[in-house]
Enzyme design. Sequence first.
Site, PDB file in Angstrom:
ATOM      1  N   LYS A  64      95.885  22.297 103.924  1.00 57.75           N
ATOM      2  CA  LYS A  64      94.499  21.561 104.167  1.00 57.75           C
ATOM      3  C   LYS A  64      94.509  21.369 105.875  1.00 57.75           C
ATOM      4  CE  LYS A  64      94.264  16.996 104.448  1.00 57.75           C
ATOM      5  NZ  LYS A  64      92.789  15.902 105.140  1.00 57.75           N
ATOM      6  N   ASP A 109      89.130  20.732 105.366  1.00 56.53           N
ATOM      7  CA  ASP A 109      88.436  18.937 105.756  1.00 56.53           C
ATOM      8  C   ASP A 109      87.780  18.359 106.973  1.00 56.53           C
ATOM      9  OD1 ASP A 109      88.746  16.127 105.031  1.00 56.53           O
ATOM     10  OD2 ASP A 109      90.635  15.619 105.937  1.00 56.53           O
ATOM     11  N   LYS A 115      85.363  16.549 107.048  1.00 55.87           N
ATOM     12  CA  LYS A 115      84.478  15.454 106.904  1.00 55.87           C
ATOM     13  C   LYS A 115      83.131  15.411 107.622  1.00 55.87           C
ATOM     14  CE  LYS A 115      88.653  12.791 105.320  1.00 55.87           C
ATOM     15  NZ  LYS A 115      89.836  13.600 105.902  1.00 55.87           N
ATOM     16  N   ASP A 122      76.289  12.949 109.109  1.00 58.60           N
ATOM     17  CA  ASP A 122      75.728  12.829 110.115  1.00 58.60           C
ATOM     18  C   ASP A 122      74.576  13.353 109.192  1.00 58.60           C
ATOM     19  OD1 ASP A 122      74.190  13.595 112.210  1.00 58.60           O
ATOM     20  OD2 ASP A 122      76.179  14.482 113.152  1.00 58.60           O
ATOM     21  N   ASN A 175      69.701  17.361 108.025  1.00 54.01           N
ATOM     22  CA  ASN A 175      69.359  19.508 109.083  1.00 54.01           C
ATOM     23  C   ASN A 175      71.115  19.386 109.624  1.00 54.01           C
ATOM     24  OD1 ASN A 175      68.033  20.937 110.002  1.00 54.01           O
ATOM     25  ND2 ASN A 175      68.280  20.128 112.304  1.00 54.01           N
ATOM     26  N   THR A 232      91.779   6.826 101.998  1.00 56.92           N
ATOM     27  CA  THR A 232      92.181   5.362 101.446  1.00 56.92           C
ATOM     28  C   THR A 232      93.408   5.071 102.805  1.00 56.92           C
ATOM     29  OG1 THR A 232      94.070   7.771 102.257  1.00 56.92           O
ATOM     30  CG2 THR A 232      92.406   7.593  99.692  1.00 56.92           C
ATOM     31  N   ARG A 280     102.890  13.292 104.888  1.00 54.75           N
ATOM     32  CA  ARG A 280     103.921  12.987 106.044  1.00 54.75           C
ATOM     33  C   ARG A 280     105.651  13.088 104.858  1.00 54.75           C
ATOM     34  NH1 ARG A 280     100.487   8.472 108.641  1.00 54.75           N
ATOM     35  NH2 ARG A 280      99.753   8.492 107.026  1.00 54.75           N
TER      36      ARG A 280
HETATM   37  O1  LIG Z   1      89.969  13.874 102.890  1.00 61.33           O
HETATM   38  C1  LIG Z   1      90.810  13.782 103.342  1.00 61.33           C
HETATM   39  O2  LIG Z   1      92.034  14.549 102.779  1.00 61.33           O
HETATM   40  C2  LIG Z   1      92.235  12.683 103.520  1.00 61.33           C
HETATM   41  C3  LIG Z   1      91.258  11.445 102.700  1.00 61.33           C
HETATM   42  C4  LIG Z   1      91.160  10.363 103.017  1.00 61.33           C
HETATM   43  O3  LIG Z   1      90.014   9.253 102.299  1.00 61.33           O
HETATM   44  N1  LIG Z   1      92.390  10.124 102.701  1.00 61.33           N
HETATM   45  C5  LIG Z   1      93.252  11.096 103.647  1.00 61.33           C
HETATM   46  O4  LIG Z   1      94.154  10.245 103.901  1.00 61.33           O
HETATM   47  N2  LIG Z   1      93.096  12.470 103.940  1.00 61.33           N
HETATM   48  C6  LIG Z   1      94.118  13.056 104.542  1.00 61.33           C
HETATM   49  O5  LIG Z   1      94.846  13.666 103.565  1.00 61.33           O
HETATM   50  C7  LIG Z   1      95.977  13.594 104.041  1.00 61.33           C
HETATM   51  C8  LIG Z   1      97.316  11.926 103.918  1.00 61.33           C
HETATM   52  O6  LIG Z   1      98.650  12.940 104.801  1.00 61.33           O
HETATM   53  P1  LIG Z   1      99.894  11.866 104.401  1.00 61.33           P
HETATM   54  O7  LIG Z   1      98.915  10.460 104.235  1.00 61.33           O
HETATM   55  O8  LIG Z   1     100.457  12.160 105.284  1.00 61.33           O
HETATM   56  O9  LIG Z   1     100.340  11.994 103.343  1.00 61.33           O
HETATM   57  C9  LIG Z   1      95.354  13.151 105.726  1.00 61.33           C
HETATM   58  O10 LIG Z   1      95.745  14.834 106.048  1.00 61.33           O
HETATM   59  C10 LIG Z   1      94.441  12.851 105.889  1.00 61.33           C
HETATM   60  O11 LIG Z   1      93.320  13.112 106.923  1.00 61.33           O
END
Ligand SMILES: O=C(O)c1cc(=O)[nH]c(=O)n1[C@@H]1O[C@H](COP(=O)(O)O)[C@@H](O)[C@H]1O
Length: 239
Positions: free
Chosen positions: A33, A60, A62, A65, A68, A124, A216
């Site tokens: 990602k 990713d 996200k 906006d 358009n 999350t 992580r």
């Molecule tokens: O879109 C995402 O990937 C994402 C959405 C979400 O709701 N929560 C979330 O943690 N993420 C991504 O998922 C990854 C989680 O990373 P760790 O928490 O290190 O496992 C990060 O890159 C976040 O940007």
Amino acid sequence: MNAQEQIIVPLDVADEQAAIALVERLTSVTFFKVGLELFTSTGPKILEVLKSRQKRIFLDLKFHDIPNTVAGACRAAARYGVDLLTIHATSGNEALRAATEAVQAGAADAGVKPPKLIAITLLTSLSSRQLAFELKIPLELPEYALEMALMAQEMGLDGAVCSPVEVAQLRQSCGDDFLLVCPGVRPTWAQKGDQARSLTPAQAFAAGANYLVIGRPITAAADPELAWKRICEELVAVT
Ligand SMILES: O=C(O)c1cc(=O)[nH]c(=O)n1[C@@H]1O[C@H](COP(=O)(O)O)[C@@H](O)[C@H]1O
């Protein structure tokens, strides 16, 4: 598809050099990602680096906006030929619809396969308490995440991002063809950090996730490849 191809490792690092170093330490990972930090730092160059190594890419960014603007951003992102792309469901119906059409148009312009466009339901890192008291949303958290997923599905998106805690309910309501991607996944031996709603990899797959995003616990481990292998072995042991 085996579990190894359904785990996406985020390259949440500051620059291209750090990203390449991580990719080289994680030789068995096939799906990476690229998120806000790395893409803002390197621009699209990192996507070419990953493609030259035959890796699949979840871009990713996200998007969030007006219709358009998100449509323009989705059209541009779809030209890169990535596999997954994100937009916030809270951009609303019109923006989601425009994004869906723009992804097809951008990919057609560039002669590449369109990415699967997936909607963020509720980050999350947020808890029920924050949903109620900070965001002032008067719905229970699972119901809110489900409403966002159903809206995205109705607007023609390919899937949604949700926490593993909600994935079973979303799978039941959205059916088998809707992609469900779960970050916030933690093996029993890893720290939760800022993730508020987490389950283990095995629990998340059992509940219906198509893909897991695990950062992580792998990337911050002293030996990332070993942590990755441990997760894969634990999955094999329960399936
Ligand atoms: O879109 C995402 O990937 C994402 C959405 C979400 O709701 N929560 C979330 O943690 N993420 C991504 O998922 C990854 C989680 O990373 P760790 O928490 O290190 O496992 C990060 O890159 C976040 O940007």
